[in-house]
Design an enzyme around this catalytic site. Structure first.
Site, mmCIF file in Angstrom:
data_model
loop_
_atom_site.group_PDB
_atom_site.id
_atom_site.type_symbol
_atom_site.label_atom_id
_atom_site.label_comp_id
_atom_site.label_asym_id
_atom_site.label_seq_id
_atom_site.Cartn_x
_atom_site.Cartn_y
_atom_site.Cartn_z
ATOM 1 N N SER B 153 0.961 -1.135 0.099
ATOM 2 C CA SER B 153 0.028 -0.038 -0.130
ATOM 3 C C SER B 153 0.835 1.119 0.073
ATOM 4 C CB SER B 153 -0.902 0.023 1.138
ATOM 5 O OG SER B 153 -1.907 0.638 0.681
ATOM 6 N N ASP B 229 -10.211 -5.402 -3.068
ATOM 7 C CA ASP B 229 -9.557 -4.502 -2.141
ATOM 8 C C ASP B 229 -10.425 -3.196 -2.156
ATOM 9 O OD1 ASP B 229 -7.955 -2.461 -1.136
ATOM 10 O OD2 ASP B 229 -6.165 -3.405 -1.808
ATOM 11 N N HIS B 262 -7.298 -6.000 1.237
ATOM 12 C CA HIS B 262 -6.045 -5.249 1.604
ATOM 13 C C HIS B 262 -5.199 -5.531 2.864
ATOM 14 C CE1 HIS B 262 -4.048 -1.640 0.263
ATOM 15 N NE2 HIS B 262 -3.797 -1.025 1.442
#
Lengths: 284, 284
Positions: B153, B229, B262
């Site tokens: 991320s 996600d 995620h």
């Protein structure tokens, strides 16, 4: 049963669930990993019982069991270690339970308490051996004719005593750094005394070494123990299990792993070997 | 440098360390896994940069990297994601930083801030590319001629921008669900604006897609992205990296993994494949 969370992982689903338990009279939370599987297929079930202070979350986050469970096609169930609640049994118990890491909250010791005020909610034996298995069999693609059990520390105690008590149910029994003889060590004496009182016959039914001495048998036990575990000499004492198994003719695969401590760094290292051992017995 | 904790795991040592950072002017905590190795041997180093809200601890506990690192003989370094401190830059910053998950504490975005009051401590680019590598090279059995970098991320953004900026240093660059074009998405616009002000040339040096458009090159990138996600469409936008790599002739191995979110359940699933990819390039 309600779903708290589900996350895809290693091709399967790691879920966390909550239900109102009749055994404990509280809500109980547990986690289940279900690997990818063919529609309608039922998979063997590995029970993992956690140690003092833990919930389902410790092994779920740190246990590194999903890869091996996905490879072998094993469902992995992780119950909590005690009933929980802000007013559990009133202030007297809440104070005690929250004040001590080794008794009360997070420390149910996998027994059905007989002593007030614990007898009302601390029914972890019934919860783990009866109520939760029934729920798992109903709500998940679980082949309840193929179960095995493992655990860590207090959960190792739970796995050994439950495995020895239901040899027809569990095809494999293993433990990481288990409390093998609670009747002979401080953690166990405090817990069994607190939950079961002075009834030493009841203590023996919740003591792996005593169970073996009293005739309980399984074909084999797998135990790994960290050599640098701070609790090794005072609380865990694997030599007592070694002696009992030798006398009883139970094959004990006990390895003292040099340098390893009591943490999930130790557990995760040897988790794949334990699951391999379970898989061989669950599929054989 | 002081040792916060060390635990034996997978035959090696998982350590957590703290040192006074000159770059950030604060104490900084990081984790390092060193596999078992021959005396005097030096091992390749994989850098892992974490995402928003994380510290070193998230990947250290949930990343499931140790087995693969032990197999491949790779050191795994996980820095923190920002400077930390109760009075960091005074109340104005502390209020902002603690109030938002995507800016300030836990959200350094791997840049050297130029804007007051952040410029004094938010120097994560210098910290991760200069100061911490020097410490790792001194204090661990690290072969600093063989490094690679990965991240998740915001840390995927860090891995891509740092990897693209130092192609001679990093033999492999990969990411899980990276922010690929911070200049074009809300998280990135907030962070780059806050730390770097209106200097859009500076923004482009911290934007993987812009770096590629501006001529930065690496042989290949490996990116896995969860298809479920929640941040995919608004913040991550892997199609922008795909277009930039296609135009630049960079081999991008991008896979949208159906059903994955995620979380570290996603990361841990694909961690072994990433480390395999890194190992091939670090050892080749």
């Amino acid at each position: 049963m309600e779903s708290v969370s589900t996350n895809k992982a290693f091709g399967g689903v790691q879920g966390v669930y909550r239900h109102a338990s009749a055994a404990t009279g509280t809500d109980m939370t547990f986690s289940v990993f279900v690997p990818d599987h063919a529609p309608g297929a039922k998979l063997p079930v590995v029970w993992y019982l956690s140690g003092l202070t833990c919930t389902h979350a410790n092994v779920t986050e740190k246990g590194e069991f999903r890869r091996a469970c996905a490879e072998h096609g094993l469902i992995f169930v992780a119950p909590d270690t005690s009933p929980r609640g802000p007013d559990l049994n009133g202030n007297a118990v809440a104070d005690d339970a929250e004040g001590a890491y080794d008794f009360g909250l997070g420390a149910g010791f996998y027994v059905d308490a007989t002593q007030d005020p614990f007898a009302r909610h601390y029914k972890m034996w019934s919860y783990v051996t009866e109520e939760l298995p029934a729920l798992i069999g109903e709500a998940f693609p679980a082949d309840m004719t193929r179960q095995s059990i493992m655990g860590h520390s207090m959960g190792g105690h739970g796995a050994l005593t439950i495995g020895l008590s239901f040899p027809e149910r569990f095809r494999a029994v293993s433990a990481f750094a288990p409390i093998v003889a609670p009747g002979q060590v401080p953690w166990g004496q405090k817990a069994l005394g607190g939950y079961l009182g002075d009834d030493k016959a009841a203590w023996r039914r919740h003591d792996a070494v005593a169970l073996i001495e009293d005739g309980a048998r399984v074909p084999a036990l797998l135990v790994d123990q960290g050599g640098a575990d701070q609790f090794l000499e005072k609380e865990l004492r694997p030599e007592l299990l070694e002696a009992a198994c030798a006398k009883a003719g139970i094959e004990l695969r006990l390895t003292i792993q040099p340098g390893y401590d009591h943490s999930y760094y130790f557990i995760s290292t040897f988790m794949p070997a334990h699951l391999q051992w379970h898989a061989e017995r669950l599929k054989g």
